[in-house]
Scaffold this motif. Structure first.
Motif: not given
Length: 598
Positions: A228-233, A235-246, A274-278
């Motif tokens: 995912g994107p760095p925490e400091e970003l 509100q600049v970017t986000r990810s549609a990948m569900p957290p916790g995946l590996r 899988v969502s359209e965004e993902m």
């Protein structure tokens, strides 16, 4: 003087592998390894490495295998430190030998995947119970492979506490980073981008990283997405990948017919498709691996349903999230005698809208990405917006009485960005319809700004700040709310151009969403164009490096669209940078501004 506005966007088809040799000067290459380590590319801890070709003694030659020696019996503490640093040059990448130079305690706690520190040279180590040495030309990169900063003098001095285990010296504490020569990376890694989403989920936003070329490329790219994107970003970017995946496997294999198999495991939350965004993030990221035709995704061994009921994600998936802003016009626009015109660089025709009729009297302009609406700046300091091609369209005044407006800029959401050079310095604002709001950009607001650009995805603002001894190129990230409202901007960060005092920049223009071309004058009657990474990482990114053009140039006209010709405009004519030997005739009389959409 011609002022240009060139918007930002990602190249539709990044060419990282083709640019490997030319894009990565020695100091730029370091970013690469971090992405390898933390983007879920496994570092083998066991098993022999078999030399196919005769290995280089220091493991520096690409295409060879290098198996560094383990600690020798009776080594001094300084020899142990030297051996530890040498072992981190293992090829293929692994840390099993390096760990043998550590104490049992240090082996259990050392986390080299958390960062990368690269250097151009090492000082000789000193000390016995605590060995220290300096790393010269040191750069630090985060766990994703993104450049963070140059290390200062204090940070560039490394200390290794030593301990005796049995009769042998071992390192009792090591920096949580991989420590490797910059040149080692230049031969093994390539710059790419991880594709995330803007906060509204409307458009992809590329974030540059470096990953290993070859068979590990797809694995590293997927691993980076999962981080995912760095925490400091946030509100600049986000990810549609569900957290916790590996990644469930050690690699992302690609079949002979180009199918990449992404096996996932360990989702922290339930999801069954899988969502359209993902799918868009996966497709646009993996299309940087030329062998990938399509992608198959599984979770815990079961195949996940894909958008549209298809069995595979094609590399062309997610067109509506196109970071180039799908449907953006590829025409050139200009002002001729104060009227808006359009067409090719050597064949401009009048536009039919209100800004193209007699009496418009504009000094600069900008056309939105779809080529439907234009904004014009008048001599009196007003900004008006009108349809591009509708003769009866209404003209709406957005700003009146500004001091000295630079050419405005549009992003994908039809937000109009303005920079007014007031007596108190630069003032940045954004207009949505007729509502105009100031956006304070620390380090840019209140300074003397010569040029500015906003990326098509609305996530980056780049500007040239005039200083007493030299001009500075700076970049700021733009934070948005989930509904698209601009919240604030991060402090402007200088992009190091590594130039002498007195350097002056004439103009700038986007070459991709993550790179900017810089036009400047050099010694004599010569102009130069360099392309640099917008993340601030050192090095030039143009295929051929810096381009020198005879004559003094007044403007750079460029687009981030793949294949769109960038032009340098001068008194003697117009030079196409894709074919520098080709020079068009001088612009016709009366042209005072020219640029692509954005």
């Amino acid at each position: 003087m011609i002022r240009t506005h060139v918007p930002s966007a990602a190249r539709r088809f990044p060419r990282p592998l083709l640019l490997l040799r030319r894009l990565l000067p020695v100091l730029l290459a370091p970013l690469l390894l971090t992405a390898t380590l933390s983007a879920c590319v496994g570092m083998p801890d066991t098993g022999p490495v078999v030399d196919i070709d005769p290995p280089a003694q220091d493991g520096s030659r690409a295409g060879t295998f290098y198996d560094p020696r383990p600690p020798a019996v009776g080594s001094s503490s300084r020899e142990i430190v030297n051996g530890f640093l040498e072992a981190m040059k293992a090829t293929p990448i692994r840390t099993s030998v390096a760990k043998q130079f550590l104490s049992a305690r240090a082996r259990a706690t050392w986390r080299p995947e958390r960062a990368t520190i690269t250097y151009t040279d090492l000082e000789a180590p000193v000390g016995e119970r605590s060995v220290s040495l300096g790393v010269l030309g040191a750069e630090r990169y985060d766990s994703r492979g993104a450049w963070e900063r140059k290390l200062d003098e204090q940070e560039s001095r490394l200390s290794f506490p030593m301990v005796r285990e049995g009769d042998e010296w071992r390192i009792d504490e090591a920096p949580d980073a991989l420590l490797v020569p910059a040149s080692w990376f230049e031969e093994r890694f390539v710059r790419t981008s991880l594709q995330f989403l803007d906060p509204t989920g409307s458009i992809l936003v590329p974030e540059p990283v470096f990953v290993p070329a070859g068979d590990q490329l797809a694995t590293a790219l997927v691993g980076g997405l999962l981080l995912g994107p760095p925490e400091e970003l946030g509100q600049v970017t986000r990810s549609a990948m569900p957290p916790g995946l590996r990644l469930a496997t050690s690699s992302v294999p690609i079949s002979a017919d180009g199918l990449a198999e992404v096996a996932l495991a360990g989702a922290g939350e339930e999801f069954d498709a899988v969502s359209e965004e993902m799918a868009a993030q996966i497709a646009w990221t993996l299309r940087q691996e030329p062998r990938v035709r399509a992608v198959q995704v599984t979770l815990d061994g079961r195949r996940l349903p894909l958008p549209g009921g298809v069995s595979e994600i094609p590399r062309e998936a997610g067109a509506r999230f196109d970071p180039d802003a799908l449907g953006a016009s590829d025409e050139v626009f200009a002002l001729r005698d104060g009227l808006l015109v359009r067409g090719r660089m050597d064949e401009l025709e009048a536009t039919a809208g209100p800004l193209g009729v007699a009496g418009a009297g504009l000094v600069s302009a900008a056309v939105n990405l779809r080529g439907t609406v234009a904004a014009g700046v008048s001599r009196s300091g007003s900004v008006s917006v009108a349809p591009l091609s509708d003769p009866g369209g209404a003209v709406t005044e957005v700003v009146a009485g500004a001091t000295d407006l630079l050419p405005p800029a549009w992003d994908f959401a039809d937000r109009l960005w303005l920079l007014d050079r007031t007596a108190a310095g630069a003032r940045v604002s954004v207009a949505v319809g007729t509502k105009v709001r100031e956006v304070v950009v620390p380090g840019l607001t209140g300074t003397q700004v010569k040029a500015f650009q906003v990326s098509r995805d609305g996530s980056r603002l780049v500007a040239v700040v005039r200083g007493a001894r030299r001009d500075r190129l700076v970049v700021s990230r733009v934070l948005h709310g989930s509904a698209g409202r601009v919240l604030r901007a991060t402090p402007a960060r200088e992009i190091d151009l590594d130039v002498e005092p007195g350097h002056r920049i004439t103009d700038i223009g986007w070459r991709s969403a993550t790179s900017v071309s810089v036009l400047s004058a050099v010694a004599g009657d010569v102009s130069q164009v360099r392309t640099v990474a917008v993340d601030g990482a050192p090095g030039e990114l143009a295929d051929t490096g810096a381009l020198r053009i005879p004559g003094r140039a007044s403007a750079l006209v460029s687009s981030p669209e793949e294949g769109a010709s960038p032009y340098v405009v001068g008194k003697a004519g117009v030079t196409d940078l894709l074919d520098p030997g080709r020079r068009l005739s001088a612009l016709e009389a009366g042209v005072t501004w020219i640029g692509y959409v954005g």
